[in-house]
Design an enzyme around this catalytic site. Structure first.
Site, PDB file in Angstrom:
ATOM      1  N   LYS A 161      40.697  34.840  39.707  1.00  0.00           N
ATOM      2  CA  LYS A 161      40.748  35.034  40.999  1.00  0.00           C
ATOM      3  C   LYS A 161      40.543  35.649  41.733  1.00  0.00           C
ATOM      4  CE  LYS A 161      43.458  33.235  44.849  1.00  0.00           C
ATOM      5  NZ  LYS A 161      45.103  33.200  46.069  1.00  0.00           N
ATOM      6  N   LYS A 163      38.733  37.881  45.202  1.00  0.00           N
ATOM      7  CA  LYS A 163      38.896  37.571  47.021  1.00  0.00           C
ATOM      8  C   LYS A 163      37.749  38.247  46.970  1.00  0.00           C
ATOM      9  CE  LYS A 163      43.513  37.138  47.769  1.00  0.00           C
ATOM     10  NZ  LYS A 163      43.609  36.161  48.973  1.00  0.00           N
ATOM     11  N   ASP A 188      38.457  33.362  46.717  1.00  0.00           N
ATOM     12  CA  ASP A 188      39.716  33.237  47.633  1.00  0.00           C
ATOM     13  C   ASP A 188      38.766  33.929  49.168  1.00  0.00           C
ATOM     14  OD1 ASP A 188      41.703  32.483  49.749  1.00  0.00           O
ATOM     15  OD2 ASP A 188      43.354  33.181  48.686  1.00  0.00           O
ATOM     16  N   ASN A 190      40.489  33.465  52.341  1.00  0.00           N
ATOM     17  CA  ASN A 190      41.460  33.536  53.495  1.00  0.00           C
ATOM     18  C   ASN A 190      40.543  33.468  54.996  1.00  0.00           C
ATOM     19  OD1 ASN A 190      42.386  35.785  50.933  1.00  0.00           O
ATOM     20  ND2 ASN A 190      44.529  35.038  51.371  1.00  0.00           N
ATOM     21  N   GLU A 217      38.330  28.701  48.336  1.00  0.00           N
ATOM     22  CA  GLU A 217      40.237  28.466  48.527  1.00  0.00           C
ATOM     23  C   GLU A 217      39.901  29.338  50.094  1.00  0.00           C
ATOM     24  OE1 GLU A 217      43.079  30.084  46.620  1.00  0.00           O
ATOM     25  OE2 GLU A 217      44.537  30.251  48.319  1.00  0.00           O
ATOM     26  N   LYS A 266      52.313  26.761  48.056  1.00  0.00           N
ATOM     27  CA  LYS A 266      53.306  27.505  48.022  1.00  0.00           C
ATOM     28  C   LYS A 266      54.455  27.428  49.056  1.00  0.00           C
ATOM     29  CE  LYS A 266      49.529  31.660  48.922  1.00  0.00           C
ATOM     30  NZ  LYS A 266      48.825  32.024  49.237  1.00  0.00           N
TER      31      LYS A 266
END
Ligand SMILES: [Mg+2]
Length: 375
Positions: A161, A163, A188, A190, A217, A266
């Protein structure tokens, strides 16, 4: 099972590699652990709140404060259900729940993986190991990124993955895809495309559609389910939610709105392992892809995540990395290790299946709270 007391233990541990962020270089970090003591056993839980409130609103010092002042006293007086009176603070609640569950399971000789399977509507076939995935940060430099990804692929990780964020998306993705045509790859953000709005995010992220990503994500803000639903209709790559889902009710809203095709589950973010199983079960019956996320856990939190990740509805590899990815020395007797086939074993012993051993020099603070109110 009578709960005799709860101890909050803050430890400071060295990282395997310095963690470089915009704020500087961090070589160690502290972690809040919860120890639940009963007549028969003791159990451990880990609070995954980070030092700063930059992932969600929770942060380490705040989580520790709410545990001591509000959560632990309620649980000592009224059991886990008494936590429901406290709003929010999912990571603190999850740590306390994990410690109490672990103590109870150890006393009964039951493995956490079996306890979670017993309450899940979609336990799937028994799994002794689960596929490992790893996350790679924003290096800001393609050569450094390729070096890091190559290292992780060489170690045996099955899924990587990256970022990403505005200005660091299509270039790193194209470079990694070119170097690793068959790699299971996802990104991802965020929430970092929030400032661009749905139109701007759609324009930027549509450029990733040709690279065979498993998912994008959390591109938008953690309160923007409608935006994610609209964005998802404009991208070929499936959208995954992370920060936006703090409970099973949030997951229900996301599914009803069509805000995601994948969910990152999570335990710390949704308030505990039992709620995480509910989210997992909802994904399984709603046709939503699911995987178990991670938060830089020590071996305590990682062992619990591995037990969760063994459930049948987790259709995609999780952020389940070996201990040596983050820590110089772990605090459990059997740290998670990457097998030659790119998997990590699910602990099979009672409770979380690992024993905690804290080097005395690592302990920063211990606070004991007795069920009878004494010290
Ligand atoms: Mg995430």
């Amino acid at each position: 099972m009578e709960l005799k007391g709860i101890e909050l233990v803050t430890v400071r541990l060295s990282l395997a590699e310095p963690w470089v962020t915009a704020m500087g270089r961090i070589a160690e970090r502290s972690v809040v652990l919860v120890r639940a003591v009963t007549d028969d056993a003791e159990g451990w839980g880990e609070c995954v709140a980070q030092p700063e409130p930059t992932y969600t609103a929770e942060y380490e010092a705040g989580a520790r404060a709410v545990l001591e002042a509000h959560l632990a006293p309620r649980v000592l007086a009224g059991g886990l259900a008494a936590m429901e009176a406290v709003k929010g603070h999912q990571m603190a609640k999850a740590a306390l729940e994990a410690a109490v569950l672990d103590a109870g399971l150890r006393a009964r000789g039951v493995a956490l993986v079996d306890a979670l399977r017993a309450v899940s509507s979609h336990p799937g076939p028994h799994r002794e190991r689960v596929p490992a995935g790893v996350a790679v940060g924003v290096t800001g430099d393609v050569d450094r990124l390729l070096e890091e990804v190559g290292k992780r692929v060489g170690e045996g990780y099955r899924r990587v993955k990256l970022k990403v964020g505005p200005g660091w998306d299509v270039v790193p993705v194209a470079a990694v895809r070119d170097a690793h045509p068959g790699l299971a790859l996802q990104v991802d953000a965020n929430g970092s495309y929030r400032a661009l709005g749905v139109d701007g995010a759609a324009g930027a992220l549509a450029r990733l559609d040709g690279y065979g990503l498993l998912m994008v994500e959390q591109p938008l803000g953690d309160d923007d389910l409608v935006g994610h639903a609209e964005l998802g209709r404009r991208l070929a790559t499936p959208l995954c939610l992370d920060e936006a889902i703090a409970s099973d009710d949030d997951a229900a809203s996301a599914v009803a709105l069509g805000a995601c095709r994948v969910l990152n589950v999570k335990p710390g973010r949704v308030g505990g392992l039992r709620e995480a199983v509910r989210v997992h079960d909802r994904c399984a019956r709603s046709g939503i892809g699911a995987w178990c996320g991670g938060m830089l856990e020590t071996g305590v939190g990682r062992a619990a995540n591995l037990a969760l990740a063994a459930l049948g509805g987790f259709s995609l590899p999780g952020d389940l990395s070996a201990s040596d990815r983050y820590w110089a020395t772990d605090i459990v007797d059997r740290p998670a290790t990457l097998q030659a086939d790119g998997t990590i074993a699910v602990p099979a012993g009672p409770g979380i299946g690992v024993s905690v051993s804290l080097p005395p020099a690592s302990v920063v603070d211990r606070t004991w709270m007795s069920a009878r109110g004494g010290a």
